[in-house]
Design an enzyme around this catalytic site. Structure first.
Site, mmCIF file in Angstrom:
data_model
loop_
_atom_site.group_PDB
_atom_site.id
_atom_site.type_symbol
_atom_site.label_atom_id
_atom_site.label_comp_id
_atom_site.label_asym_id
_atom_site.label_seq_id
_atom_site.Cartn_x
_atom_site.Cartn_y
_atom_site.Cartn_z
ATOM 1 N N CYS A 161 -3.844 -0.382 2.902
ATOM 2 C CA CYS A 161 -3.781 -0.287 1.445
ATOM 3 C C CYS A 161 -2.366 0.099 1.045
ATOM 4 O O CYS A 161 -1.583 0.549 1.862
ATOM 5 C CB CYS A 161 -4.724 0.794 0.934
ATOM 6 S SG CYS A 161 -6.443 0.474 1.323
ATOM 7 N N GLY A 208 -2.697 -5.166 0.196
ATOM 8 C CA GLY A 208 -4.108 -5.281 -0.141
ATOM 9 C C GLY A 208 -4.322 -6.092 -1.385
ATOM 10 O O GLY A 208 -3.649 -5.869 -2.389
ATOM 11 N N TYR A 228 3.904 -6.158 11.457
ATOM 12 C CA TYR A 228 3.196 -7.062 10.549
ATOM 13 C C TYR A 228 3.048 -6.542 9.112
ATOM 14 O O TYR A 228 3.274 -7.282 8.168
ATOM 15 C CB TYR A 228 1.801 -7.340 11.112
ATOM 16 C CG TYR A 228 0.917 -8.162 10.199
ATOM 17 C CD1 TYR A 228 1.108 -9.540 10.083
ATOM 18 C CD2 TYR A 228 -0.095 -7.572 9.448
ATOM 19 C CE1 TYR A 228 0.298 -10.298 9.241
ATOM 20 C CE2 TYR A 228 -0.908 -8.333 8.604
ATOM 21 C CZ TYR A 228 -0.706 -9.694 8.509
ATOM 22 O OH TYR A 228 -1.495 -10.443 7.690
ATOM 23 N N ASN A 280 -4.487 5.699 1.691
ATOM 24 C CA ASN A 280 -4.172 4.629 2.632
ATOM 25 C C ASN A 280 -4.403 5.192 4.024
ATOM 26 O O ASN A 280 -3.793 6.180 4.390
ATOM 27 C CB ASN A 280 -2.709 4.193 2.458
ATOM 28 C CG ASN A 280 -2.245 3.228 3.544
ATOM 29 O OD1 ASN A 280 -1.063 3.165 3.859
ATOM 30 N ND2 ASN A 280 -3.146 2.464 4.122
ATOM 31 N N GLY A 281 -5.301 4.558 4.770
ATOM 32 C CA GLY A 281 -5.596 5.042 6.113
ATOM 33 C C GLY A 281 -7.076 4.997 6.381
ATOM 34 O O GLY A 281 -7.820 4.318 5.677
#
Ligand code: 5GP
Ligand code: SF4
Ligand code: MG
Length: 464
Positions: A2, A28, A242, A102-103
């Site tokens: 995210c 996202g 990535y 985020n995570g």
């Protein structure tokens, strides 16, 4: 995966957050949301889809206040429902709280089960809400104390932003899995998952939060706290491979430079006898450049990506072979025909997309195709916020190199070594997470993390 962004102390907090989310859209595309605080109440807007679809001028003008946070959500499960879109907002005895995350907290279901037994009612199925419940049940005079104690009850990967009545709080887990940066932004203080979100806003004094660092900002006042340190930090090395945008700086390194270095090293470790180097866009671009520079083999944009393909498209009535991939990528026959090609991509997950791309390049007349991957074989699922499939679905977990090469129908296949990858990063090798390559999971879990079920990415989603 995210993207998160937040700002404290600016008139146009919601608008800046919207722009920040735009820059983090690659992290996202499933849903996005934003919450602002105007000294009296929270204003929330959440929706499915991309930032541009959700925030219209009328919506943004409603999101008043000098404090705001926002989130772009990556699809992490089949149940992609609006209810799971962030921010999550709750009322507590300490006032309203809003959070973006985020995570991933691998063991959060255990804490959740305990809280539910004790009477907590959850609004979402996301692990993020667990943190809010832990806070609500343990109110303190200073909200940050409640957060610090809640965070000591959970383990895993989190970069968090919270809006409270008394300020904006940012927190990065002690392992430092996900990036989180802070900057001065036109008189305010801003936070973002990646530095690319600050560039448009002309932010200055950009710094990364330390693993375990918690920062509270109220107006001009900034306070810093630290969670108890863990044995080894575990910054996600796959961010550099990535996820992050190449124009970002994270974990102290420029993403584009790291990727180029990976490509150079790949050319050194696994050279190929070929006439052109072709990247698989967009993730293969920088490693392909590095490969070309090191090997002296000319770089050609032999695959063109259609940037306007949304999440879904209508499948054709009669079948078109490899439709999904071909809508997004098309070879340039004039460049490829009759050539020996080095095809460079960042990673292979299931192998299905790679196989289709190799076929497509072969159909365009390539004489030989040598696939080079700028990271090691992905053999283990990620439990820290990146969506990898179950172990059985990871092609490199099941097969040896020559079998994968056969399935993908390439003339040769090689991956970057793990030592090589770590050598491209400026930090201590031991300070990065590499679990998806070597199974070294650093966060203790109740279940064997190597057996765990993770959410599949669909082939159609691959490499958006
Ligand atoms: P595969 O051949 O495994 O089907 O697809 C490989 C492609 O998927 C690579 O081009 C890589 O950039 C992309 N990829 C790697 N990790 C992820 C991920 O977590 N999500 C998505 N959507 N694509 C990924
Ligand atoms: Fe990143 Fe891989 Fe570790 Fe997940 S397992 S945090 S993708 S390095
Ligand atoms: Mg790709």
């Amino acid at each position: 995966m995210c993207g998160i962004f937040g700002i404290e102390g600016h008139e146009e907090a919601a608008y800046f957050t919207y722009l920040g989310l735009y820059a983090l859209q690659h992290r996202g595309q499933e849903s996005a949301g934003l919450v602002s605080w105007d000294e009296a109440q929270m204003h929330v807007e959440r929706g499915m889809g991309e930032v541009a679809d959700i925030f219209k001028p009328r919506v943004l003008s409603r999101l008043e206040g000098r404090r705001a946070i926002g989130h772009t959500r990556y699809s992490t499960s089949g149940t992609s429902v609006l209810n799971n879109a962030q921010p999550v907002v709750v009322n507590t005895s300490m006032g309203p709280l809003a959070i973006v995350h985020n995570g991933n907290l691998p063991d959060s279901h255990l804490v959740r089960q305990r809280l539910e037994k004790e009477g907590s009612i959850f609004q979402t199925t996301s692990d993020t809400e667990v943190i809010l419940h832990l806070m609500a049940r343990n109110p303190r005079e200073r909200i940050v104390d409640s957060l610090l104690s809640a965070l000591q009850e959970v383990q895993g990967a989190y970069s968090l932003l919270l809006v409270t009545e008394n300020g904006l709080i940012a927190a990065r887990d002690p392992y430092g899995f996900r990036p989180l940066l802070m900057a001065e932004c036109q008189g305010g203080t801003a936070f973002a998952s990646e530095s690319c979100a600050f560039d448009l806003l002309e932010a200055t004094r950009v710094e990364e939060l330390q693993p375990g660092e918690v920062v509270v900002v109220q107006g001009d006042n900034i306070e810093r706290y630290h969670l108890p340190p863990v044995h080894k930090p575990s910054r996600c090395a796959f961010e550099h491979v990535y996820f992050a945008r190449p124009d970002s700086n994270i974990f102290g390194d420029s993403v584009s430079s790291v990727r180029t270095a990976m490509g150079r090293l790949l050319a050194e470790e696994s050279p190929a006898n070929a006439e052109i180097v072709v990247p698989v866009p967009d993730s293969g671009l920088f490693p392909a450049l590095g490969f070309s520079k090191k090997s002296g083999i000319p770089f050609e944009l032999g695959l063109i990506r259609n940037h306007y393909v949304g999440r879904t498209f209508i499948q054709p009535q009669q079948s078109i072979r490899d439709f999904g991939v071909r809508v997004k990528l098309n070879p340039v026959r004039q460049l490829i025909e009759g050539k020996k090609v080095v095809l460079v991509d960042d990673s292979i997950v299931r192998g299905t997309t790679s196989r289709k791309i190799v076929r497509m390049v072969r159909d365009a007349g390539a004489k030989e195709i040598h696939l080079r991957i700028s990271s090691p074989p992905t053999r283990w699922p990620c439990h820290y916020g990146i969506d990898t499939p179950r172990r059985e679905e990871l092609i490199a977990a099941r097969w040896e190199l020559d079998e994968i090469c056969g399935y993908i129908e390439a003339d040769s296949l090689a991956y970057l070594s793990l030592e090589g990858l770590l050598g491209c990063l400026s930090g201590e090798p031991a300070s990065y997470c590499t679990a998806c390559w070597n199974g070294d999971y650093r966060v203790p879990m109740t279940a064997d993390p190597r057996q765990g079920r993770l959410f599949p990415i669909s082939t159609e989603d691959a490499d958006r």
